[in-house]
Motif scaffolding. Structure first.
Motif, short mmCIF file in Angstrom:
data_model
loop_
_atom_site.label_atom_id
_atom_site.label_comp_id
_atom_site.label_asym_id
_atom_site.label_seq_id
_atom_site.Cartn_x
_atom_site.Cartn_y
_atom_site.Cartn_z
N THR A 168 0.84 -1.04 -0.17
CA THR A 168 0.03 -0.39 0.03
C THR A 168 0.98 0.87 0.07
N ARG A 170 1.26 3.53 1.94
CA ARG A 170 1.66 3.60 3.29
C ARG A 170 2.77 2.53 3.61
N GLU A 171 2.82 1.46 3.63
CA GLU A 171 3.79 0.70 3.75
C GLU A 171 5.25 1.04 2.76
N VAL A 174 6.53 3.76 5.37
CA VAL A 174 7.45 2.90 6.00
C VAL A 174 8.30 2.38 5.58
N ASN A 184 11.54 3.94 15.14
CA ASN A 184 9.42 4.59 14.82
C ASN A 184 9.21 5.48 14.98
N THR A 197 1.31 3.43 16.36
CA THR A 197 1.00 3.24 14.79
C THR A 197 2.05 2.36 14.57
N ALA A 198 3.05 3.46 13.87
CA ALA A 198 4.72 3.15 13.89
C ALA A 198 4.91 1.49 14.08
N THR A 200 2.97 -0.62 14.14
CA THR A 200 2.40 -1.63 14.37
C THR A 200 2.60 -1.65 12.69
N HIS A 201 2.86 -0.90 11.81
CA HIS A 201 3.23 -0.99 10.22
C HIS A 201 4.91 -1.83 10.19
N ARG A 204 3.65 -5.91 10.93
CA ARG A 204 2.95 -5.97 10.02
C ARG A 204 3.97 -6.25 8.53
N LEU A 205 4.79 -5.22 8.42
CA LEU A 205 5.14 -5.76 7.94
C LEU A 205 6.26 -6.48 7.67
N LYS A 208 4.94 -9.80 6.60
CA LYS A 208 4.10 -9.70 5.03
C LYS A 208 5.66 -10.19 4.25
#
Length: 236
Positions: A168, A170-171, A174, A184, A197-198, A200-201, A204-205, A208
């Motif tokens: 995305t 946003r990804e 980051v 962060n 939130t940072a 968390t991103h 997730r990366l 992923k």
């Protein structure tokens, strides 16, 4: 009624000099392995009140579970590598930032490959020292871009053949900031989000892409040309 019979307010006097009512937050504690007292004092002075620097021997650093990051100052490469190796075997989670003379990229590569999370030269400025500690405590590596690019080239074929992924906007933002060496906290500020939130991103990366740490994210981003080098601070 005499003066001695007068009613006195039932109030306990407060000592204006007391600090018991408002305890100050404890400083971050890191260790430092060095045989140079002046270098220890200089490091303590640079980091000030926010980071407490505790002098330790390598054995003490292995035993002190309250310390999660240690600065190792040793200009002799073989001794430095031996200390890093002992930490990696005895306390794999201990983050190590090394201090030493100006050396070639091949030497820094050996030090990082041995398990250190950062290399600073004796000519590094106070800002570099503070930033390196913050970056390493945040889970990344402080090393010249050329070193990280070289380590990327040494990865196994399986690591290089990860399937193509879509990200995305946003990804991608980051990843770009991670590849530039930002923490962060930096990412949160630049993207106008909170630090949780940072994190968390970033988490997730990691899941992923399937890499174990932030360095892996940065290397992936450069390899797949999601960002164009450099990979990490400082320049080198």
């Amino acid at each position: 009624m005499t003066q001695s019979d007068s009613i006195q307010p039932d109030v306990t006097p407060v000592d204006a000099t007391s600090t018991d009512e408002l305890p100050t937050p404890s400083a971050v504690r890191i260790g430092m392995v060095t045989s140079e007292p002046l270098r220890l004092l200089g490091t303590q002075d640079i980091l000030g009140e926010t980071i407490e620097v505790i002098p330790l021997t390598p054995t003490e650093a292995l035993r002190d579970s309250a310390i999660d990051l240690v600065l190792v100052d040793n200009p002799i490469l073989d001794d430095l590598l031996a200390i890093i190796t002992s930490f990696r075997r005895g306390r794999p989670a201990l983050r190590v930032v090394t201090l030493g003379p100006v050396v070639g990229m091949d030497v820094i590569e050996r030090i990082i490959a041995a398990g250190a999370k950062g290399y600073l030269t004796y000519t590094s400025g106070p800002g570099d020292l503070r930033m390196a500690i913050e970056v390493v405590r945040d889970g990344s590596v402080w090393a010249p871009r050329k070193v990280l690019s070289r380590l990327m080239d040494l990865r196994s074929p399986e690591e290089k053949e990860r399937p193509e992924l879509r990200f995305t906007p946003r990804e991608k933002q980051v990843l770009e900031l991670l590849a530039a060496g930002h923490t962060n906290r930096d990412i949160a500020g630049k993207l106008s989000i909170d630090e949780t939130t940072a994190k968390t991103h970033v988490g997730r990366l990691l899941r992923k892409i399937g890499v174990p740490n932030r360095v892996g994210l940065a290397l992936y981003a450069v390899e797949k040309q999601i960002v164009i080098p450099g990979v990490s601070q400082p320049d080198g």
